[in-house]
Design an enzyme around this catalytic site. Structure first.
Site, PDB file in Angstrom:
ATOM      1  N   TYR A 141      37.019  40.472  48.814  1.00 51.85           N
ATOM      2  CA  TYR A 141      38.326  41.092  48.587  1.00 51.85           C
ATOM      3  C   TYR A 141      38.787  41.918  49.789  1.00 51.85           C
ATOM      4  CZ  TYR A 141      37.954  39.830  43.625  1.00 51.85           C
ATOM      5  OH  TYR A 141      37.840  39.144  42.445  1.00 51.85           O
ATOM      6  N   LYS A 192      24.670  34.107  44.581  1.00 56.95           N
ATOM      7  CA  LYS A 192      24.783  32.655  44.697  1.00 56.95           C
ATOM      8  C   LYS A 192      24.003  32.285  45.954  1.00 56.95           C
ATOM      9  CE  LYS A 192      26.618  28.725  43.325  1.00 56.95           C
ATOM     10  NZ  LYS A 192      26.190  28.036  42.116  1.00 56.95           N
ATOM     11  N   ASP A 224      26.518  31.402  38.328  1.00 54.47           N
ATOM     12  CA  ASP A 224      26.938  30.414  37.320  1.00 54.47           C
ATOM     13  C   ASP A 224      26.063  30.510  36.078  1.00 54.47           C
ATOM     14  OD1 ASP A 224      25.016  29.625  39.156  1.00 54.47           O
ATOM     15  OD2 ASP A 224      25.596  27.523  39.204  1.00 54.47           O
ATOM     16  N   ASP A 248      33.849  41.280  39.250  1.00 55.76           N
ATOM     17  CA  ASP A 248      35.197  41.263  38.676  1.00 55.76           C
ATOM     18  C   ASP A 248      35.234  40.273  37.518  1.00 55.76           C
ATOM     19  OD1 ASP A 248      37.897  41.570  38.338  1.00 55.76           O
ATOM     20  OD2 ASP A 248      38.487  40.654  40.232  1.00 55.76           O
ATOM     21  N   ASP A 252      34.804  41.099  33.129  1.00 58.03           N
ATOM     22  CA  ASP A 252      35.836  40.742  32.153  1.00 58.03           C
ATOM     23  C   ASP A 252      35.244  39.887  31.044  1.00 58.03           C
ATOM     24  OD1 ASP A 252      37.855  42.098  33.423  1.00 58.03           O
ATOM     25  OD2 ASP A 252      39.257  40.411  33.361  1.00 58.03           O
TER      26      ASP A 252
END
Ligand code: NAD
Length: 360
Positions: A141, A192, A224, A248, A252
């Site tokens: 980001y 990852k 994943d 992020d 959620d």
């Protein structure tokens, strides 16, 4: 010495829910001796409308001086056509970056009274209590270079950069470890590493930090798999620590396990315990101004503020107890309503928490 709290109501339902949190702070001041001064400033779209910028210098200066910040939410359709550089969300990202708020703590707790609100089977989520620790000021980001360029062929190409220094990984993993020590002493680091070199480094540094915390069990999981495990068997997790973007998304997902986005608080901390506290939800333009928004996530953000920035753990527990008491009474805003409960609006919910605080 009194501590200062900067109140940033923001946009949409922000001002409505923050009003209720301020009511709670006023009660803590008058009835429980909490020694705080409150100041208020503009942020997000509300600030853009007045000053042409979502994070005016005056707001940033007050934020720098404050011991803690309580934020409602920013954004809304009105400001979507604006350039990215002045979108309301830039105000939030700017605060996080300027104040060095690198550790985002997002608890996902399923209140037993709201077990029916989850879309997952009660046995999968009953008793859920996870803490997601998300790195907040680095990663893709913020990484440079970024942008959209036009290739020689005329085709446009978008690009962003995922970058983490060892020191950035080290400090966020330590935050997670310290929190785990006060919980069930398990940390799962999510990366990852099979595809991204940057997160291979993340795994190496996390493993190294883990050696300083022999009492905490450290495990690693690919993102994943972590997303799958969060909906398959979420109770296997205690503390999750991960990068900005993975956090992020996963937080959620974890929030929805609990059924209501209107119930969950968050904290973003710097290296010295200064923090910005806010509900995890957005500005909910669809219900703004209707008096029906759930203020509990913001009120529970006050509880986190008390615990992490003001060292008032006892008051924090008292406030969390007042929220539970209100839920036990069956009071529900529309987002958490179920048959047989009492429907209330934003203000009634705030008043009920204050009353429960006083009578506890
Ligand atoms: P949202 O969280 O605002 O709303 C999603 C859904 O949840 C809506 O149906 C909304 O009515 C409901 N909801 C959210 N908070 C609620 C509450 N307290 N009580 C009851 N219901 C609630 O997400 P969105 O619709 O994707 O985004 C709306 C705006 O908020 C966008 O401009 C977005 O950029 C912004 N946003 C801001 C933040 C922030 O300030 N931290 C976070 C996310 C989104």
């Amino acid at each position: 010495m009194s501590k200062s709290i900067l109140i940033l109501p923001g946009d949409g339902i922000g001002p409505e829910i923050v009003d209720e949190a301020v009511k709670v702070l006023a009660c803590l001041r008058s009835d429980f001796g909490l020694d705080v001064d409150l100041d208020e400033a503009l942020v997000g779209g509300a600030a853009y409308d007045v000053t042409g910028h979502p994070l005016p210098d005056a707001t940033l200066d007050l934020a720098r001086e404050a011991d803690a910040i309580l934020l409602g939410a920013v954004g809304g359709p009105k400001w979507e056509p604006l350039d990215y550089s002045v979108r309301p969300e830039r105000g939030l990202l700017g605060l996080r970056a300027e104040l060095g708020l690198f550790a985002n703590l997002r608890p996902a707790i399923l209140y037993p009274q709201l077990a029916e609100a989850s879309t997952l089977k009660p046995e999968v989520v009953a008793g859920l209590d996870i803490m997601i620790v998300r790195e907040l000021t680095g990663g893709i980001y913020f990484g440079q270079p970024r942008g959209v360029r036009t290739l020689e062929t005329g085709e446009r190409e978008g690009f962003n950069t995922l970058v983490y220094r060892e020191s950035e990984i080290d400090r966020i993993v330590r935050v997670a470890m310290d929190i785990a020590k006060k919980r069930n002493r398990r940390v799962c680091s999510v990366d990852k590493a099979n595809v991204l070199e940057c997160t291979e480094l993340w795994r190496q540094v996390a493993t190294q930090v883990g050696k300083d915390y022999p009492e905490v069990e450290l495990s690693h999981m690919y993102v994943d798999n972590a997303s799958m495990q969060l909906v398959r068997a979420p109770k296997q997790f205690d503390v999750l620590v991960t990068t900005n973007m993975f956090g992020d998304i996963l937080s959620d997902c974890a929030a929805m396990l609990t059924g209501s986005i209107g119930m969950l608080p968050s904290a973003s901390l710097d290296a010295n315990g200064k923090g910005m506290y806010e509900p995890i939800h957005g500005s909910a333009p669809d219900i703004a101004g209707k008096g029906v928004a759930n203020p509990l996530a913001t009120i529970l953000s006050v509880a986190m503020l008390l615990r992490y920035s003001l060292d008032e753990g006892v008051l924090a527990e008292r406030l969390e107890g007042a929220v539970e008491a209100v839920l036990n009474k069956g009071m529900r805003t529309p987002d958490i309503h179920s048959p047989g409960t009492q429907g209330v609006g934003t203000r009634e919910m705030g008043d009920a928490v204050v009353e429960a605080l006083r009578s506890a």
